[in-house]
Each structure stands twice: as C-alpha cells, then as structure tokens.
Write a protein that holds these residues in place. Structure first.
Motif, PDB file in Angstrom:
ATOM      1  N   PRO A 272     -11.219   3.888 -10.041  1.00 31.07           N
ATOM      2  CA  PRO A 272     -11.078   5.344  -9.958  1.00 31.07           C
ATOM      3  C   PRO A 272     -10.489   5.793  -8.617  1.00 31.07           C
ATOM      4  O   PRO A 272     -10.844   5.267  -7.557  1.00 31.07           O
ATOM      5  CB  PRO A 272     -12.526   5.845 -10.098  1.00 31.07           C
ATOM      6  CG  PRO A 272     -13.271   4.727 -10.760  1.00 31.07           C
ATOM      7  CD  PRO A 272     -12.620   3.472 -10.278  1.00 31.07           C
ATOM      8  N   GLY A 273      -9.563   6.748  -8.692  1.00 27.70           N
ATOM      9  CA  GLY A 273      -9.067   7.408  -7.493  1.00 27.70           C
ATOM     10  C   GLY A 273      -7.983   6.689  -6.724  1.00 27.70           C
ATOM     11  O   GLY A 273      -7.608   7.141  -5.630  1.00 27.70           O
ATOM     12  N   ILE A 274      -7.434   5.580  -7.250  1.00 25.03           N
ATOM     13  CA  ILE A 274      -6.417   4.862  -6.481  1.00 25.03           C
ATOM     14  C   ILE A 274      -5.003   5.355  -6.774  1.00 25.03           C
ATOM     15  O   ILE A 274      -4.062   4.960  -6.094  1.00 25.03           O
ATOM     16  CB  ILE A 274      -6.501   3.335  -6.714  1.00 25.03           C
ATOM     17  CG1 ILE A 274      -6.340   2.983  -8.195  1.00 25.03           C
ATOM     18  CG2 ILE A 274      -7.798   2.771  -6.152  1.00 25.03           C
ATOM     19  CD1 ILE A 274      -6.259   1.487  -8.456  1.00 25.03           C
ATOM     20  N   GLU A 275      -4.850   6.213  -7.782  1.00 29.16           N
ATOM     21  CA  GLU A 275      -3.539   6.806  -8.023  1.00 29.16           C
ATOM     22  C   GLU A 275      -3.372   8.009  -7.100  1.00 29.16           C
ATOM     23  O   GLU A 275      -4.278   8.397  -6.385  1.00 29.16           O
ATOM     24  CB  GLU A 275      -3.389   7.222  -9.485  1.00 29.16           C
ATOM     25  CG  GLU A 275      -4.182   8.440  -9.882  1.00 29.16           C
ATOM     26  CD  GLU A 275      -5.634   8.140 -10.202  1.00 29.16           C
ATOM     27  OE1 GLU A 275      -6.359   9.098 -10.564  1.00 29.16           O
ATOM     28  OE2 GLU A 275      -6.059   6.978 -10.075  1.00 29.16           O
ATOM     29  N   GLY A 276      -2.194   8.585  -7.111  1.00 27.00           N
ATOM     30  CA  GLY A 276      -1.936   9.747  -6.263  1.00 27.00           C
ATOM     31  C   GLY A 276      -1.652   9.380  -4.818  1.00 27.00           C
ATOM     32  O   GLY A 276      -1.527  10.255  -3.960  1.00 27.00           O
ATOM     33  N   ARG A 277      -1.501   8.094  -4.532  1.00 31.39           N
ATOM     34  CA  ARG A 277      -1.166   7.649  -3.188  1.00 31.39           C
ATOM     35  C   ARG A 277       0.298   7.208  -3.151  1.00 31.39           C
ATOM     36  O   ARG A 277       1.021   7.293  -4.144  1.00 31.39           O
ATOM     37  CB  ARG A 277      -2.072   6.479  -2.760  1.00 31.39           C
ATOM     38  CG  ARG A 277      -3.557   6.815  -2.805  1.00 31.39           C
ATOM     39  CD  ARG A 277      -4.406   5.669  -2.233  1.00 31.39           C
ATOM     40  NE  ARG A 277      -4.297   4.441  -3.023  1.00 31.39           N
ATOM     41  CZ  ARG A 277      -4.830   3.269  -2.650  1.00 31.39           C
ATOM     42  NH1 ARG A 277      -5.463   3.180  -1.492  1.00 31.39           N
ATOM     43  NH2 ARG A 277      -4.713   2.198  -3.419  1.00 31.39           N
TER      44      ARG A 277
ATOM     45  N   ILE B 281       2.547   6.225  -6.407  1.00 24.81           N
ATOM     46  CA  ILE B 281       1.603   5.550  -7.305  1.00 24.81           C
ATOM     47  C   ILE B 281       1.024   6.594  -8.262  1.00 24.81           C
ATOM     48  O   ILE B 281       0.425   7.577  -7.817  1.00 24.81           O
ATOM     49  CB  ILE B 281       0.464   4.881  -6.508  1.00 24.81           C
ATOM     50  CG1 ILE B 281       1.047   3.913  -5.462  1.00 24.81           C
ATOM     51  CG2 ILE B 281      -0.487   4.145  -7.455  1.00 24.81           C
ATOM     52  CD1 ILE B 281       0.008   3.382  -4.482  1.00 24.81           C
ATOM     53  N   PHE B 282       1.200   6.370  -9.563  1.00 26.94           N
ATOM     54  CA  PHE B 282       0.750   7.303 -10.590  1.00 26.94           C
ATOM     55  C   PHE B 282      -0.344   6.663 -11.442  1.00 26.94           C
ATOM     56  O   PHE B 282      -0.531   5.440 -11.444  1.00 26.94           O
ATOM     57  CB  PHE B 282       1.919   7.692 -11.501  1.00 26.94           C
ATOM     58  CG  PHE B 282       3.060   8.377 -10.811  1.00 26.94           C
ATOM     59  CD1 PHE B 282       3.092   9.752 -10.694  1.00 26.94           C
ATOM     60  CD2 PHE B 282       4.124   7.641 -10.286  1.00 26.94           C
ATOM     61  CE1 PHE B 282       4.153  10.396 -10.066  1.00 26.94           C
ATOM     62  CE2 PHE B 282       5.185   8.266  -9.656  1.00 26.94           C
ATOM     63  CZ  PHE B 282       5.205   9.653  -9.543  1.00 26.94           C
ATOM     64  N   ALA B 283      -1.055   7.483 -12.190  1.00 28.49           N
ATOM     65  CA  ALA B 283      -2.027   6.963 -13.158  1.00 28.49           C
ATOM     66  C   ALA B 283      -1.277   6.270 -14.298  1.00 28.49           C
ATOM     67  O   ALA B 283      -0.200   6.713 -14.721  1.00 28.49           O
ATOM     68  CB  ALA B 283      -2.885   8.097 -13.714  1.00 28.49           C
TER      69      ALA B 283
ATOM     70  N   PRO C 112      -7.468  -3.193  -1.610  1.00 28.36           N
ATOM     71  CA  PRO C 112      -6.968  -2.150  -0.705  1.00 28.36           C
ATOM     72  C   PRO C 112      -7.141  -0.747  -1.284  1.00 28.36           C
ATOM     73  O   PRO C 112      -6.192  -0.143  -1.785  1.00 28.36           O
ATOM     74  CB  PRO C 112      -5.496  -2.520  -0.547  1.00 28.36           C
ATOM     75  CG  PRO C 112      -5.140  -3.126  -1.869  1.00 28.36           C
ATOM     76  CD  PRO C 112      -6.381  -3.821  -2.368  1.00 28.36           C
ATOM     77  N   TYR C 113      -8.341  -0.246  -1.178  1.00 24.26           N
ATOM     78  CA  TYR C 113      -8.642   1.043  -1.799  1.00 24.26           C
ATOM     79  C   TYR C 113      -8.655   2.194  -0.792  1.00 24.26           C
ATOM     80  O   TYR C 113      -8.918   3.337  -1.154  1.00 24.26           O
ATOM     81  CB  TYR C 113      -9.997   0.971  -2.511  1.00 24.26           C
ATOM     82  CG  TYR C 113     -10.123  -0.195  -3.472  1.00 24.26           C
ATOM     83  CD1 TYR C 113      -9.025  -0.628  -4.215  1.00 24.26           C
ATOM     84  CD2 TYR C 113     -11.328  -0.859  -3.638  1.00 24.26           C
ATOM     85  CE1 TYR C 113      -9.124  -1.699  -5.087  1.00 24.26           C
ATOM     86  CE2 TYR C 113     -11.446  -1.936  -4.519  1.00 24.26           C
ATOM     87  CZ  TYR C 113     -10.333  -2.354  -5.240  1.00 24.26           C
ATOM     88  OH  TYR C 113     -10.446  -3.415  -6.098  1.00 24.26           O
ATOM     89  N   GLY C 114      -8.364   1.915   0.492  1.00 24.81           N
ATOM     90  CA  GLY C 114      -8.401   2.939   1.524  1.00 24.81           C
ATOM     91  C   GLY C 114      -7.007   3.325   1.975  1.00 24.81           C
ATOM     92  O   GLY C 114      -6.085   3.508   1.170  1.00 24.81           O
TER      93      GLY C 114
END
Length: 283
Positions: free
Chosen positions: A38-43, A60-62, A158-160
């Motif tokens: 969860p939450g790794i898109e939108g970067r 990076i998209f969903a 690498p989630y940060g």
C-alpha cells in the motif's frame, strides 16, 4: 524507440530497469506500475537513480491504471517485474496488457543477475513465509564458523525516500534508526545484525554488490518473497513449504527457484502432514 512500462512492486522492477533499460539506447521506460504494498504508487523513480537519459525521473502509477497508461503513453512493451503471483494472476496481468495493445514479457536470469568476483550463496523460497530467513541465518552462522567473513545482501524493500535508498549499509541498530527503517525491514535486518553481520540493501544492486565485496569473503543473498536472486549464485538454496503443497508448481517465480536450486530444503516438517511433505518432495 520502443516505449516500455515496467509492472512492479518497488523492488524487482527497479533492479530490472537498472540492469536492462537504464542505458538502453533503443528502449525508453515511460512508467512503472506498483502493486502489493500500500502507498508505493504516486512516487517518482528519481533521476539520481534513473540516470542521465531520465532527467525528470520515471513516474510510478497504481497497477490498476495499466490499460489506460498503455494507451495514453503509447507503450509498446510491458515487463512483469514482481513476485509471489499465481500463474493465473500472471496471465490476468498479461491479458490486461495485451488487450490494451502492448506486448507482455518476463526477463530471465541471464539479463538480470549481476556477477560477483566472490563466491555467492543464495537463499530463495517458493512462497513468502516459507521460512527462508531462518535458513539464511543458519547458513551465515555456519559459514562464519568455517572461518569465512560473510556479508549479507538483502532483497530490496525501498518503501521510503528513494533518493536516500540507492545503497544502504546496516551494521548496527542505530543504522536502522538513522534510515527510518520500517517494521518489515527491521524484522529481516535485525537478526543478522544481532549476530554481528553487516547487511546491505537498497536499489542500485551493482553498487551494493561492489561495496559488499570490499568487506567479505562470501556474499550471502537473502531473498525476498519467492523472487530469484539478483546476483548469480555458486550455490542456490530453495526453501519449500509443505503447508502449501503444490505452490512450488503453480506460482511465479516459485518453479524458477526450484529449477535453479542446487539444494532444496523442505521446511516445517514438524507441523506438516506427511502426505504433504511427500507431495512437495515428489514435485
């Protein structure tokens, strides 16, 4: 110029890009997609890591947006680049890409495994939760008892902030605090550190490997999910799970791990039914 979308989950996808596409003169990666976490898109995969051909980085998209992205970005090719998928799910994703007009492809070890100047022992599994971490820790202790200096290279998480996660070195719990590691990362890194091993992780595994080689006799690849190694091993262990018998033949890239393995370890035999242990062994 072939336009490419890499279908991933913040790990294997970045590695495949670095190995195959970052310096390719005839292919341009126009997007990543992300799933599972969860939450790794939108970067954005940052330009510092993407290289000079990508001065603005790569969005990076969903994954659910894949059909739209293929059409709007005029993508010619999609590359599936994450693990722990059933064979049915692999082809559902592939069908979505094909129906939108793009080709669908997997990348193999020859193009995606780095080569080390040191001996490499790798540990993979047929499913997340099979018990490969305990096997990795046992192997590292056994090699140290044999007088070898072992450095652990861990599958990426690498989630940060991606700009800070190109090469990560952890030798103490304080290093984990400084990097603001997640609970998931700590669960994997802390046991190694507690036993006195240095752990490398991050995004740019070429640089990670070269740094680790400077302080090791042997590299231990500690795999994630059921992915195959990023570094070509001299010996590869595949951990099998008799609590999920048959998954070694029905999930991607589980079967690849089994076929690459020099050693298969059937875990959890103290709690699994004998018939399921036998099924896994026969498979």
């Amino acid at each position: 110029m072939k336009r490419v979308i890499i279908i991933g989950a913040a790990g294997r996808d970045f590695h495949n890009f670095n190995m195959v596409f970052r310096n390719s003169p005839d292919q341009e990666v126009v997007a990543f997609t992300a799933a599972q976490i969860p939450g790794i898109e939108g970067r954005t995969y940052p330009p510092e890591l993407a290289g000079p051909r990508y001065p603005n980085g790569i969005p990076i998209f969903a994954e659910k947006e894949l059909p739209r992205l293929i059409k709007e970005l005029k993508a010619d090719l999609t590359i599936l680049s994450y693990s722990d998928l059933s064979y049915a799910d692999v082809m559902h994703i592939g069908s979505s890409a094909l129906a939108a007009g793009a080709d669908f492809q997997l990348l193999g070890p020859r193009n995606t495994m780095l080569r080390s100047r040191l001996p490499v022992v790798s540990v993979g599994a047929v499913r997340t939760g099979a018990g490969k971490s305990t096997v990795s820790r046992k192997i590292s202790l056994t090699l140290r008892d044999a007088g070898k200096k072992v450095v652990v290279i861990r599958h990426p998480m690498p989630y940060g902030d991606l700009t800070k996660e190109g090469v990560q070195r952890f030798a103490s719990f304080e290093d984990l605090d400084k990097a603001d590691c997640s609970i998931e990362e700590r669960e994997e890194y802390e046991p190694h550190i507690e036993h006195g091993f240095v752990v490398y992780a991050g995004i740019d595994y070429e640089q990670i490997l070269r740094s680790a080689e400077k302080e090791a006799d042997i590299i231990l690849w500690d795999g994630g999910n059921n992915d195959i190694p990023f570094i070509q091993p001299n010996v590869h262990f595949a951990v099998l799970d008799p609590l999920r018998p048959g998954d070694e033949l029905t999930h991607y890239p589980s079967e690849v791990n089994v076929r690459l393995a020099n050693v298969g370890i059937i875990n959890k035999v103290n709690v699994a039914e004998p018939k399921n242990i036998q099924l896994v062994e026969s498979n």
